[in-house]
Design an enzyme around this catalytic site. Structure first.
Site, PDB file in Angstrom:
ATOM      1  N   ASP A  29       0.861  -1.185   0.000  1.00 51.99           N
ATOM      2  CA  ASP A  29       0.000   0.000   0.000  1.00 51.99           C
ATOM      3  C   ASP A  29       0.899   1.238   0.000  1.00 51.99           C
ATOM      4  OD1 ASP A  29      -1.607   2.151   0.628  1.00 51.99           O
ATOM      5  OD2 ASP A  29      -2.502   1.222   2.402  1.00 51.99           O
ATOM      6  N   ILE A  30       0.759   2.065  -1.010  1.00 52.90           N
ATOM      7  CA  ILE A  30       1.689   3.199  -1.159  1.00 52.90           C
ATOM      8  C   ILE A  30       1.564   4.213  -0.021  1.00 52.90           C
ATOM      9  CG2 ILE A  30       0.197   4.671  -2.605  1.00 52.90           C
ATOM     10  CD1 ILE A  30       2.784   5.125  -4.341  1.00 52.90           C
ATOM     11  N   ASN A  38      -6.971  12.740 -10.661  1.00 51.95           N
ATOM     12  CA  ASN A  38      -7.692  13.135 -11.889  1.00 51.95           C
ATOM     13  C   ASN A  38      -7.425  14.623 -12.134  1.00 51.95           C
ATOM     14  OD1 ASN A  38      -9.841  14.694 -10.388  1.00 51.95           O
ATOM     15  ND2 ASN A  38     -10.216  12.633  -9.593  1.00 51.95           N
ATOM     16  N   ASP A  66      -5.938   7.444  -4.884  1.00 47.07           N
ATOM     17  CA  ASP A  66      -6.394   8.790  -4.524  1.00 47.07           C
ATOM     18  C   ASP A  66      -7.204   8.755  -3.215  1.00 47.07           C
ATOM     19  OD1 ASP A  66      -6.659  11.484  -4.964  1.00 47.07           O
ATOM     20  OD2 ASP A  66      -7.899  11.319  -6.762  1.00 47.07           O
ATOM     21  N   SER A  96      -2.713   4.977 -13.885  1.00 45.34           N
ATOM     22  CA  SER A  96      -3.675   4.690 -14.970  1.00 45.34           C
ATOM     23  C   SER A  96      -4.121   3.236 -15.069  1.00 45.34           C
ATOM     24  CB  SER A  96      -3.141   5.136 -16.352  1.00 45.34           C
ATOM     25  OG  SER A  96      -3.212   6.532 -16.504  1.00 45.34           O
ATOM     26  N   ALA A 155      -8.771   2.472 -12.260  1.00 46.32           N
ATOM     27  CA  ALA A 155     -10.003   3.047 -12.817  1.00 46.32           C
ATOM     28  C   ALA A 155      -9.811   3.493 -14.267  1.00 46.32           C
ATOM     29  CB  ALA A 155     -10.442   4.226 -11.962  1.00 46.32           C
ATOM     30  N   TYR A 156      -8.618   3.903 -14.652  1.00 46.78           N
ATOM     31  CA  TYR A 156      -8.381   4.425 -15.999  1.00 46.78           C
ATOM     32  C   TYR A 156      -8.079   3.338 -17.037  1.00 46.78           C
ATOM     33  CZ  TYR A 156      -8.582   9.335 -14.488  1.00 46.78           C
ATOM     34  OH  TYR A 156      -8.994  10.566 -14.021  1.00 46.78           O
TER      35      TYR A 156
END
Ligand code: APR
Length: 180
Positions: free
Chosen positions: A16-17, A30, A40, A125, A128-129
């Site tokens: 986990d970052i 975003n 995020d 990315s 979700a991207y």
């Protein structure tokens, strides 16, 4: 897993970052800097409200896709959060690779400009991207290796991958970058 490039280190870690203790932590943001889920959501949850307050004050217009901005790290164990905006994947024909490269590259430039000796970056990315993991891993690592050719800082670039599949994709890409 880690590799030396021009006397500096690129390292891969699964986890986990938000737990990282590097000078800078990169957020997968975003372009409105509005917060979200994934990296995020985790960064704003753990870092507290001051991160959003700082980005709203300093970057009311947000951040273009393919670039990044820097803020306080709030309660995280870092000095800075760098909010990088990767592209949404549309199949590869809309400049996605250059935009992804730009997001990583600008993050590294900001870290260097702010004297960061270490930086932790997620697989921008690829959540979700929708960017395909293998391609994103190659771009991430090639951009990092290229940056280290011409910059003294950061001395440590750590990619923090959330799961085993992401780690394996980055490990394979790191092998090929090393052999170039
Ligand atoms: N630590 C490390 N990696 C994580 C974490 C975490 N805590 N949480 C998720 N990831 C991984 C995901 O598994 C994925 O591989 O980070 C990668 C990026 O996923 P996202 O966070 O969804 O980022 P992205 O694909 O760039 O989408 C950005 O999602 O949360 C919203 O506001 C954000 O609109 C923006 C979009």
């Amino acid at each position: 897993m880690q590799t030396q490039f021009h006397g500096k280190t690129i390292e891969l870690r699964q986890g986990d970052i938000t737990a990282e203790q590097t000078d800078a932590i990169v957020n997968a943001a975003n372009s409105r800097l509005a917060g979200g889920g994934g990296v995020d959501g985790a960064i704003h949850r753990r870092g507290g409200l001051t991160i959003m307050r700082d980005t709203r004050d300093r970057y009311p217009a947000g951040c273009p896709t393919g670039s990044a901005v820097i803020s306080t790290a709030g309660e995280l164990n870092a000095k800075y959060v760098i909010h990088a905006v990767g592209p949404v994947w549309h199949g590869g024909g809309r400049g996605e690779s250059e935009l992804l490269r730009g997001a990583f590259r600008r993050s590294l430039e900001l870290a260097a400009e702010h004297g960061c000796r270490s930086i932790a970056m997620p697989a921008l990315s690829t959540g979700a991207y929708g960017y395909p993991m293998d391609e994103a891993a190659r771009i991430a690592l090639a951009t990092a290796a290229e940056f280290l050719k011409t910059h003294d800082q950061p001395e440590l670039i750590r990619f923090v991958l959330f799961d085993g599949a992401a780690y394996d994709a980055f490990a394979a890409a790191l092998e090929s970058v090393r052999d170039d």
